[in-house]
Design a protein around this motif. Structure first.
Motif, mmCIF file in Angstrom:
data_model
loop_
_atom_site.group_PDB
_atom_site.id
_atom_site.type_symbol
_atom_site.label_atom_id
_atom_site.label_comp_id
_atom_site.label_asym_id
_atom_site.label_seq_id
_atom_site.Cartn_x
_atom_site.Cartn_y
_atom_site.Cartn_z
ATOM 1 N N ALA A 114 0.832 -1.208 0.000
ATOM 2 C CA ALA A 114 0.000 0.000 0.000
ATOM 3 C C ALA A 114 0.863 1.253 0.000
ATOM 4 C CB ALA A 114 -0.936 -0.001 1.208
ATOM 5 N N SER A 115 1.944 1.259 0.781
ATOM 6 C CA SER A 115 2.793 2.451 0.809
ATOM 7 C C SER A 115 3.511 2.637 -0.518
ATOM 8 C CB SER A 115 3.784 2.395 1.973
ATOM 9 O OG SER A 115 4.879 1.583 1.687
ATOM 10 N N ALA A 116 3.907 1.540 -1.163
ATOM 11 C CA ALA A 116 4.558 1.657 -2.474
ATOM 12 C C ALA A 116 3.575 2.200 -3.514
ATOM 13 C CB ALA A 116 5.097 0.297 -2.914
ATOM 14 N N ARG A 117 2.345 1.707 -3.481
ATOM 15 C CA ARG A 117 1.333 2.204 -4.427
ATOM 16 C C ARG A 117 1.018 3.676 -4.147
ATOM 17 N NH1 ARG A 117 -2.107 -2.951 -3.127
ATOM 18 N NH2 ARG A 117 -1.188 -4.435 -4.562
ATOM 19 N N ARG A 131 1.278 9.465 -5.412
ATOM 20 C CA ARG A 131 1.588 10.827 -4.947
ATOM 21 C C ARG A 131 2.662 11.494 -5.804
ATOM 22 N NH1 ARG A 131 2.928 9.224 0.483
ATOM 23 N NH2 ARG A 131 4.812 9.436 -0.462
ATOM 24 N N MET A 132 3.698 10.734 -6.131
ATOM 25 C CA MET A 132 4.835 11.314 -6.853
ATOM 26 C C MET A 132 4.657 11.255 -8.368
ATOM 27 S SD MET A 132 7.988 10.035 -4.515
ATOM 28 C CE MET A 132 9.115 11.249 -5.189
ATOM 29 N N LYS A 133 3.567 10.618 -8.797
ATOM 30 C CA LYS A 133 3.337 10.401 -10.223
ATOM 31 C C LYS A 133 4.587 9.788 -10.876
ATOM 32 C CE LYS A 133 0.047 14.174 -10.706
ATOM 33 N NZ LYS A 133 -0.741 14.246 -9.708
#
Length: 176
Positions: free
Chosen positions: A91-94, A99-101
């Motif tokens: 989830a954090s990787a996704r 967020r950073m596109k």
């Protein structure tokens, strides 16, 4: 029969999960747990644990059975915690990617999938080469694993679904 097998055979009859742990990387944990349950202290030596198990009374065997249930619950809890860590990591990787596109995970994922199917197509079209076929097969295995990880990253893992299904089935069984 060696000493180690004797204690494992005795424990396997009462607490098979604990006995399995004795033969693997959790042997120290299992030995300390047995010592704590039967001897009342978890700093006992293996020889002390073995002597206690081989001379176990009926109440000691009951304690071993209790340990079996506790050990299973701890292993299940650890498995749930590991799955939560894995899910949070995905989830954090996704979330980072959104967020950073950042296109890097998508490009890498696409390259891995194209590489996997490209190597498979090569093998089907031309067969395995006379020289280096072992390396090619190792590469196919590694790419297959990475392809699975790409799928888990973008589409989620089925482990959560399996856990959810087990919890639902358990709840149905305990419902009036």
């Amino acid at each position: 029969m060696s000493k180690g097998n004797k204690i494992k055979d005795i424990i396997a009859a009462v607490a098979p999960t604990v006995a399995t742990a004795l033969g693997g990387p959790l042997a120290g944990v299992a030995t300390r747990a047995i010592a704590g349950k039967i001897l009342g202290r978890d700093d006992a030596t293996y020889d002390e644990v073995e002597a206690a198990v081989t001379a176990a009374s009926g109440s000691d065997l009951v304690k071993l059975k209790e340990l079996e249930y506790e050990f299973k619950a701890q292993l299940k809890d650890a498995d749930i915690q590991l799955e939560k860590i894995s899910a949070d990591d995905r989830a954090s990787a996704r979330d980072r990617q959104a967020r950073m596109k950042d296109w890097t995970p998508s490009i890498l994922g696409l390259a891995i999938i194209i590489g996997f199917f490209g190597v498979l197509a090569y093998i089907f079209r031309f067969g395995l080469p006379d020289q280096g076929s072992e390396v090619l097969l190792i590469m196919v295995g590694a790419l297959g694993t990475m392809t699975s990880q790409v799928g888990n990253f973008f589409f989620g893992s089925s482990a959560g679904s399996k856990t959810k299904d087990a919890v639902i089935a358990e709840l149905k069984g305990s419902a009036p």
